[in-house]
Scaffold this motif. Structure first.
Motif, short mmCIF file in Angstrom:
data_model
loop_
_atom_site.label_atom_id
_atom_site.label_comp_id
_atom_site.label_asym_id
_atom_site.label_seq_id
_atom_site.Cartn_x
_atom_site.Cartn_y
_atom_site.Cartn_z
N LEU A 58 135.96 14.82 8.86
CA LEU A 58 137.02 14.86 9.88
C LEU A 58 136.57 14.23 11.19
N LEU A 59 135.28 14.36 11.48
CA LEU A 59 134.76 13.85 12.75
C LEU A 59 134.78 12.32 12.81
N LYS A 60 135.06 11.69 11.68
CA LYS A 60 135.12 10.23 11.65
C LYS A 60 136.54 9.71 11.48
N GLU A 61 137.51 10.60 11.35
CA GLU A 61 138.87 10.19 11.08
C GLU A 61 139.68 10.06 12.36
N ARG A 62 140.39 8.93 12.50
CA ARG A 62 141.18 8.66 13.70
C ARG A 62 142.27 9.70 13.93
N ALA A 63 142.98 10.08 12.87
CA ALA A 63 144.09 11.02 13.00
C ALA A 63 143.63 12.37 13.53
N PHE A 64 142.48 12.84 13.01
CA PHE A 64 141.95 14.13 13.46
C PHE A 64 141.45 14.04 14.90
N LEU A 65 140.72 12.98 15.21
CA LEU A 65 140.19 12.82 16.57
C LEU A 65 141.31 12.67 17.59
N GLN A 66 142.43 12.07 17.18
CA GLN A 66 143.58 11.93 18.07
C GLN A 66 144.14 13.30 18.44
N VAL A 67 144.19 14.19 17.50
CA VAL A 67 144.67 15.56 17.77
C VAL A 67 143.71 16.27 18.72
N VAL A 68 142.42 16.15 18.45
CA VAL A 68 141.43 16.78 19.32
C VAL A 68 141.53 16.24 20.74
N PHE A 69 141.69 14.92 20.86
CA PHE A 69 141.82 14.30 22.18
C PHE A 69 143.04 14.84 22.92
N ASN A 70 144.17 14.96 22.23
CA ASN A 70 145.40 15.43 22.88
C ASN A 70 145.26 16.87 23.37
N ILE A 71 144.47 17.65 22.66
CA ILE A 71 144.23 19.03 23.11
C ILE A 71 143.29 19.03 24.31
N LEU A 72 142.18 18.29 24.20
CA LEU A 72 141.18 18.27 25.28
C LEU A 72 141.74 17.64 26.55
N LEU A 73 142.70 16.73 26.42
CA LEU A 73 143.25 16.04 27.58
C LEU A 73 143.81 17.01 28.62
N MET A 74 144.42 18.09 28.15
CA MET A 74 145.09 19.01 29.07
C MET A 74 144.30 20.30 29.33
N VAL A 75 143.14 20.46 28.71
CA VAL A 75 142.34 21.65 28.97
C VAL A 75 141.95 21.76 30.45
N PRO A 76 141.48 20.69 31.09
CA PRO A 76 141.16 20.81 32.52
C PRO A 76 142.38 21.16 33.37
N PHE A 77 143.55 20.64 32.99
CA PHE A 77 144.77 20.94 33.75
C PHE A 77 145.06 22.44 33.75
#
Length: 370
Positions: free
Chosen positions: A107-126
């Motif tokens: 999963l750590l190499k898959e674009r679709a999974f990393l895209q989901v992780v990125f979208n979650i992490l994007l708003m964590v600081p907010f």
């Protein structure tokens, strides 16, 4: 995949000084007006919040197409409306099997999974900023995170609000959901990390504004605001052919108005400071000495020099006058620098008039003379 995120982040850091410079004056005005001074921790948090917003915006915006006349996207629709569609995308792209934990690392190499992780992490600081600094409730955080995420998605689907011919990224309801979830994760995480950080709603509990020294920065902001008003005022008086325009403007704005309002000008009122003399109310004499030295002597000599002009007197006398004025202004500049680096020293116009600046209490009204 990581290179896709490095470019936007690097641009955010490169352009942050410009954004910070534009942000500083409004920030100072709001902070002085609200709190009467600048707290370093509060300032740090707000500038970090600005840096975060820039990173988030650049990440959803960059890289841009090569031309505003870009090609239409290959997808049949500009929007993806099916919730949790990313699950099927991950299932198609990865070799992960639920019955085989050893395959989970794929999963750590898959674009679709990393895209989901990125979208979650994007708003964590907010979410963290919303709880720690703005002290919001979870429902408010949810709505604000959803609103910010919706703004990002609309920016993408409208081709940056019509700048480009076609959207180069699609509206995705999954992105909206994951962004909002990230904000709530950040909200929860801020409760834990906040145990080791100062509470922003209690930063001013031990601050006594009545004895706090007014900073030169606060005075400079008031000065800037006052002269942003004074310049067009003098232009109007000049158009109306009012004699002694500079003298009338200075006396009216910096002596008469502060005498009536007990030391306030519009600029000082906005940043919550006022001129104080020996007594409870500042006197006309104290104001006349203070601003007479500052604006009629120091400033008046420079204004008079500009009015004289090079063609009004002989070149030799003009050069001598220029040299004398340069020495005079240099002496003033050195005096100001000595006061900046030595807090025990007072500016000449303050020591001669025996006046100073004090911070006004929050909500203090203008007390005019009867």
């Amino acid at each position: 995949m990581l290179d896709f995120y490095v470019l936007p982040i690097s641009y955010a850091f490169f352009t942050f000084p410009i954004a910070a410079a534009l942000f500083t004056l409004p920030f100072l005005i709001v902070q002085y007006r609200r709190y009467g001074y600048i707290h370093k921790y509060r300032a740090l948090i707000l500038y970090l919040f600005l840096l975060y917003l820039m990173n988030a915006f650049y990440l959803i915006l960059l890289p841009l197409p090569d031309s505003i006349h870009n090609s239409p996207p290959k997808a049949k629709s500009y929007a993806q409306w099916i919730p949790f569609h990313f699950v099927s995308d991950i299932a198609k792209e990865t070799g992960v099997r639920l019955d085989s934990p050893a395959t989970y690392l794929h999963l750590l190499k898959e674009r679709a999974f990393l895209q989901v992780v990125f979208n979650i992490l994007l708003m964590v600081p907010f979410g963290m900023f919303m709880r720690h600094y703005f002290r919001t409730r979870w429902a408010v955080c949810l709505l604000c995170t959803l609103g910010l995420s919706l703004f990002f998605e609309i920016t993408q689907v409208t081709a940056v609000f019509g700048i480009y011919d076609y959207p180069y990224r699609l509206f995705d309801v999954d992105d909206l959901m994951m962004n909002t979830a990230g904000g709530l994760f950040g909200f929860v995480f801020a409760d834990w990390i906040g145990r080791w950080l100062p509470r922003t709603d209690k930063l001013d509990e031990r601050t006594d504004l009545s004895v706090r020294r007014v900073s030169y920065t606060q005075r400079a902001v008031a000065f800037l605001i006052d002269w942003m008003i004074m310049v067009p005022l003098m232009a109007i008086l000049s158009v109306l052919h009012v004699p002694f325009t500079y003298l009338c403007a200075v006396v009216g704005y910096f002596i008469v108005i502060p005498f009536i309002t007990n030391g306030l000008t519009p600029g000082k009122w906005l940043v919550r400071i006022r001129v104080k003399g020996k007594g409870e109310r500042v006197t006309m004499r104290e104001l006349a000495v203070r601003y007479g030295l500052l604006y009629l002597v120091a400033g008046g000599l420079n204004v008079a020099f500009l009015r004289i002009g090079a063609n009004s007197i002989a070149p030799v006398f003009f050069m001598l006058l220029t040299l004398a004025l340069f020495i005079f202004n240099a002496a003033i500049a050195i005096h100001i620098l000595r006061c900046l680096f030595n807090r025990s020293r007072r500016l000449l116009h303050e020591s001669k008039s025996d006046t100073t600046h004090v911070i006004t209490a929050k909500g203090e009204s203008i007390r005019t003379r009867s």
